[in-house]
Scaffold this motif. Structure first.
Motif, PDB file in Angstrom:
ATOM      1  N   GLU A  20       0.851  -1.190  -0.060  1.00 45.36           N
ATOM      2  CA  GLU A  20      -0.076   0.015   0.036  1.00 45.36           C
ATOM      3  C   GLU A  20       0.789   1.114   0.112  1.00 45.36           C
ATOM      4  N   ASN A  30      -2.228   3.872   4.058  1.00 47.57           N
ATOM      5  CA  ASN A  30      -3.502   4.049   4.658  1.00 47.57           C
ATOM      6  C   ASN A  30      -4.036   5.534   4.701  1.00 47.57           C
ATOM      7  N   ARG A  33      -6.128   5.741   1.547  1.00 49.97           N
ATOM      8  CA  ARG A  33      -7.278   5.283   1.658  1.00 49.97           C
ATOM      9  C   ARG A  33      -8.231   6.199   2.549  1.00 49.97           C
ATOM     10  N   CYS A 147     -10.683   2.265   3.723  1.00 50.49           N
ATOM     11  CA  CYS A 147      -9.924   1.366   4.230  1.00 50.49           C
ATOM     12  C   CYS A 147     -10.529  -0.245   4.184  1.00 50.49           C
ATOM     13  N   ILE A 150      -8.860  -2.040   1.079  1.00 50.43           N
ATOM     14  CA  ILE A 150      -7.548  -2.300   0.933  1.00 50.43           C
ATOM     15  C   ILE A 150      -7.557  -3.865   0.534  1.00 50.43           C
ATOM     16  N   CYS A 163      -1.718  -5.997  10.204  1.00 56.23           N
ATOM     17  CA  CYS A 163      -1.507  -4.760  10.191  1.00 56.23           C
ATOM     18  C   CYS A 163      -1.117  -3.829  11.255  1.00 56.23           C
ATOM     19  N   THR A 170      -7.813   1.978  10.446  1.00 55.25           N
ATOM     20  CA  THR A 170      -7.185   1.145   9.226  1.00 55.25           C
ATOM     21  C   THR A 170      -7.635  -0.486   9.513  1.00 55.25           C
ATOM     22  N   ILE A 271       0.089  -5.852   5.689  1.00 54.43           N
ATOM     23  CA  ILE A 271      -0.464  -4.886   4.948  1.00 54.43           C
ATOM     24  C   ILE A 271       0.675  -3.476   5.326  1.00 54.43           C
ATOM     25  N   THR A 273       1.361  -0.013   5.526  1.00 51.52           N
ATOM     26  CA  THR A 273       0.507   1.069   5.447  1.00 51.52           C
ATOM     27  C   THR A 273       1.393   2.340   5.373  1.00 51.52           C
TER      28      THR A 273
END
Length: 296
Positions: A20, A30, A33, A147, A150, A163, A170, A271, A273
């Motif tokens: 991401e 994030n 997002r 989020c 994702i 995460c 998130t 993830i 972020t």
């Protein structure tokens, strides 16, 4: 984009990392997002100014500043620590935000605790006029909606989704979009269990757990083991990790794998972020203490 991790892992466990951090050069991970639907809502309300809150090296402040520049909004950052007003040039995050056009309102750390109080917000409106308020860390219902995007169909093969956790937004979105067979593991960057209540405000499912053993002393705290891990991880995978959030999460996951926390042949998705802009500020602090620098 998902990237396979080539660590030698026991018991047939496999790792992939969702990059991401590559979504946008300046509104990373994030934050991209979280900002997506907040920006749309601000435009729907015909607002011209975004106001938000953050600390000296805040990923959120950096992202809001650039998003405002990119989308044509004025931006105001209410910054924790009035002593920082004379140190903008020494701070890479604040310098970047200022270059993007953000106006700063520096407040004492004591006053900052009241940032969500109606009187505090009213005083800001008296001073700056109308604005669209983005909460510290960006977490609200619009951020959660972003989020939730994702995870995608290609992620259905994973048993665990991991995460980092800051304000809880998130992970709430990830929990809401995770499939029934998946468990979501959150690795808080802060001490304490108060985040559970924040997450429950936005996520009704029970398919999640917070792993609270890898905060390394609390928000913004690091030690030599974490720095060495981040540097070694980058050498082995070419994936840069930030020291405040994702670095701690990845350290925790790999440590748990070595301790046989996960079942045999578990498929784990990490993830990423973002937050890499914070490395420069962290390295400045480490250099002042003659500590090992993050080399990514």
């Amino acid at each position: 984009m998902n990237q396979k991790i080539t660590y030698q892992l026991p018991n047939g466990v496999t790792l992939e990392i969702k990059r991401e951090d590559l979504l946008h050069s300046y509104i990373s991970g994030n934050k991209f997002r979280k900002m997506k639907y907040n920006l749309l809502q601000a435009k729907a309300e015909n607002q011209e100014t975004l106001l938000t809150f953050g600390g000296a090296y805040s990923n959120h402040i950096s992202a809001v500043a650039y998003a405002g520049k990119e989308q044509g909004f004025k931006t105001i950052g209410v910054i924790r620590g009035d002593e920082l007003g004379d140190k903008i040039a020494e701070n890479p995050t604040l310098s970047f935000a200022q270059e993007c056009g953000m106006h700063f309102e520096f407040v004492t750390r004591e006053a900052y605790r009241f940032k969500t109080e109606p009187d505090f917000i009213a005083n800001l409106k008296d001073k700056f006029g109308s604005f669209y308020l983005v909460p510290e860390g960006g977490t609200n219902k619009y951020a959660i909606k972003g989020c939730e995007e994702i995870l995608t169909e290609e992620d259905a093969k994973f048993d665990y989704v991991c995460c980092a956790v800051g304000t809880g937004g998130t992970i709430s979105g990830i929990i809401n979009s995770a499939l029934p067979h998946q468990k979501v593991l959150g690795f808080p960057a802060l001490k304490g269990d108060f985040l559970k209540d924040e997450i429950r405000k936005f996520a009704a499912s029970k398919n999640w757990e917070l792993i609270t053993d890898y905060h390394f002393g609390g928000y913004g705290k690091v030690d030599e083991d974490l720095i060495q891990f981040i540097n070694q991880f980058y050498k082995q995978t070419q994936v840069p990790l930030d020291p405040v959030y994702t670095g701690k999460m990845v350290f925790g996951v790999i440590d748990l794998i070595q301790k046989n926390y996960f079942p045999n042949n578990a498929k784990i998705l990490l993830i990423h972020t973002g937050g890499l802009q914070g490395i420069q500020g962290m390295n400045a602090l480490l250099k002042n203490k003659n500590k090992t620098l993050i080399d990514v």
